[in-house]
Design an enzyme around this catalytic site. Structure first.
Site, short mmCIF file in Angstrom:
data_model
loop_
_atom_site.label_atom_id
_atom_site.label_comp_id
_atom_site.label_asym_id
_atom_site.label_seq_id
_atom_site.Cartn_x
_atom_site.Cartn_y
_atom_site.Cartn_z
N TRP A 137 -13.49 -9.12 -32.61
CA TRP A 137 -14.30 -10.03 -31.80
C TRP A 137 -15.77 -9.84 -32.13
O TRP A 137 -16.24 -8.72 -32.36
CB TRP A 137 -14.06 -9.81 -30.31
CG TRP A 137 -13.06 -10.73 -29.70
CD1 TRP A 137 -13.31 -11.81 -28.91
CD2 TRP A 137 -11.63 -10.68 -29.84
NE1 TRP A 137 -12.13 -12.43 -28.56
CE2 TRP A 137 -11.09 -11.75 -29.11
CE3 TRP A 137 -10.76 -9.83 -30.53
CZ2 TRP A 137 -9.72 -11.99 -29.04
CZ3 TRP A 137 -9.40 -10.05 -30.46
CH2 TRP A 137 -8.89 -11.13 -29.72
N GLN A 161 -20.09 -16.42 -30.46
CA GLN A 161 -20.37 -15.62 -29.26
C GLN A 161 -21.84 -15.21 -29.29
O GLN A 161 -22.52 -15.45 -30.29
CB GLN A 161 -19.44 -14.39 -29.20
CG GLN A 161 -18.09 -14.69 -28.59
CD GLN A 161 -17.27 -13.43 -28.31
OE1 GLN A 161 -17.32 -12.45 -29.06
NE2 GLN A 161 -16.49 -13.47 -27.24
N ASP A 208 -16.16 -15.39 -20.01
CA ASP A 208 -15.22 -16.50 -20.14
C ASP A 208 -15.04 -17.37 -18.91
O ASP A 208 -15.23 -18.58 -18.97
CB ASP A 208 -13.84 -15.96 -20.56
CG ASP A 208 -13.87 -15.25 -21.90
OD1 ASP A 208 -14.97 -15.01 -22.43
OD2 ASP A 208 -12.80 -14.94 -22.42
N GLU A 224 -11.66 -2.05 -19.61
CA GLU A 224 -12.34 -3.29 -19.98
C GLU A 224 -13.37 -3.67 -18.91
O GLU A 224 -14.49 -4.06 -19.22
CB GLU A 224 -11.30 -4.39 -20.14
CG GLU A 224 -11.83 -5.71 -20.64
CD GLU A 224 -10.71 -6.74 -20.82
OE1 GLU A 224 -11.02 -7.84 -21.30
OE2 GLU A 224 -9.54 -6.46 -20.47
#
Length: 448
Positions: free
Chosen positions: A33, A108, A175, A410
């Site tokens: 990512w 991103q 998100d 996370e």
């Protein structure tokens, strides 16, 4: 505590290395990512600088000819069924020397210039030889970083206000933030898409922690629209249902230019180009994304021109910018300290991702309430830029304590501090190393 946390963080990063890049977590995110790679490199530089540079290079080897850096680079050794939406869904054509279906077509936040400068700074502190080798890495990265910035400040300025637009909530990195709710309300939610495509995330994560099916159907619809238009940015305002100017994304965009000021000086390029662009972006954020009535930064829907009513952690991120007007920096600190968020002196915890007092505050669901280490790391950086040294140290200690007590998760419960989401998460581990090792003020705070 410090020694134990350092050892555990280094172990997470070692376990998540995948031949030429770092995965965010083995269980849920088996590819590379984009902004994860940047945060990871910042911490990885302390324990394996060779891998830190390799991770950044691996990402930029997948850069598109137009300058965009894809938000996911797919690992060809990972099966299609191990992650959705995978390569076949995105159906990206071959480009440059890249094979077809090698990446996504979204972007991103451009954290990468900041990361490259931080990795270089670590290397330079270890002597002339290390500095020379790191300088060679910067020479390779610099034109690619510039191309990334030019893509975002050029093709993605869909509103014509000097701000980059995101074309999908995933591009923000935040998100399912409530910051997108108003703009997303006009996006069709075809739940039939979820009959055709199975959500892989719900097979390995609790549904209560993840975006809802309605959100996900909208996400897929937006990808399909962008994909079927050839991932072309021209004319998006007339054919794409989601275009938003995000204060966090654009603050990082401007901060990247400030990092490029220093990188340019190392590689022999003109730093003034980056200094001027940083000031223009900062002025645009200050002018167009600040709500005078509530003294807060908010995302703007490009299609309607309206500001989001939600107070989200993204609105705190312009504190990164040294040229932000003093009264706006003070307003951000007041917002962060208020009951809506709460600084560690009051809560004992880092700040949550959403207004604690809002009716929709959710302690479990992704970016709708939980604590994330990366945005708190950015907020602390902004505090240092504007001279809030005591508050920055309190926030640093709170982040270190949280990860030590709960693990390298996370994200975290905003009331109990319990770990949520994927365990053994790479950017949490990497930024823990940086929090333990570096208390310096960002260089651009003094040079912008």
């Amino acid at each position: 505590m410090s020694a134990d946390l350092w050892k555990s963080a280094a172990s997470v990063l070692d376990g998540n290395w995948a031949h030429d890049h770092m995965v965010p977590s083995r269980r849920l995110y088996p590819h590379q990512w984009s902004w994860d790679a940047a945060f990871i490199a910042i911490g990885l530089a302390y324990v394996n600088p060779t891998r830190a540079w390799r991770d950044l290079r691996s990402l930029f080897e997948a850069q598109w000819p137009d300058g965009r850096v894809p938000h996911i680079v797919f690992d060809p050794l990972t099966a299609e069924g191990d992650y959705f939406p995978g390569p076949a869904f995105w159906d990206v054509p071959a480009y440059g020397n890249r094979p077809a279906r090698g990446s996504t077509g979204l972007v991103q936040p451009p954290m990468h210039a900041i990361a490259a400068w931080e990795v270089y700074r670590r290397a330079a502190s270890h002597g002339a030889r290390c500095a020379h080798e790191a300088g060679e890495q910067l020479k390779w990265l610099y034109p690619r970083l510039v191309a990334q910035q030019e893509y975002l400040t050029g093709r993605r300025d869909t509103g014509g206000r000097g701000l980059a637009s995101i074309v999908h909530p995933w591009e923000s990195g935040l998100d399912n933030s409530p910051s997108w709710d108003a703009a997303m309300s006009g996006v069709p939610a075809d739940l039939g898409l979820l009959d055709r495509y199975r959500r892989r995330d719900l097979q390995v994560a609790d549904a209560a922690h993840r975006p809802t099916d309605v959100d996900y159907a909208r996400y897929l619809g937006l990808v399909i629209n962008y994909r079927d238009g050839g991932y072309e940015d021209a004319g998006l305002a007339h054919r794409h249902a989601f275009l938003v100017e995000c204060p966090s994304f654009n603050a990082i965009l401007a901060a990247a230019e400030l990092a490029l000021v220093h990188i340019a000086a190392v590689v022999g390029a003109d730093p003034m180009i980056h200094r001027r662009r940083a000031r223009r972006i900062t002025e645009a954020i200050s002018t167009h994304l600040y709500d005078e009535r509530t003294a807060t930064f908010r995302s703007r829907d490009v299609r309607t021109g309206t500001l989001s009513p939600a107070r989200c952690v993204s609105g705190l991120m312009p504190l990164l910018l040294p040229d932000l007007p003093r009264e706006q920096a003070e307003a951000i600190m007041a917002e962060a300290a208020s009951p809506r968020f709460g600084l560690p002196g009051t809560t004992g915890l880092p700040v949550p991702s959403y207004d604690r007092t809002a009716p929709g505050f959710d302690t479990l669901r992704y970016w709708r309430g939980p604590i994330w280490i990366n945005v708190n790391w950015l907020l602390r950086r902004g505090m240092l830029v504007h001279g809030y040294r005591g508050e920055a140290e309190d926030l640093r200690e709170a982040m270190v304590r949280l990860v030590h007590d709960s693990g390298h998760y996370e994200y975290f419960h905003p009331e109990t501090g319990a770990g949520i989401g994927a365990p053994m998460f790479s950017w949490t581990a990497a930024l823990s190393l940086d929090l333990l090792a570096d208390r310096s003020v960002p260089a651009y705070a003094k040079a912008a």
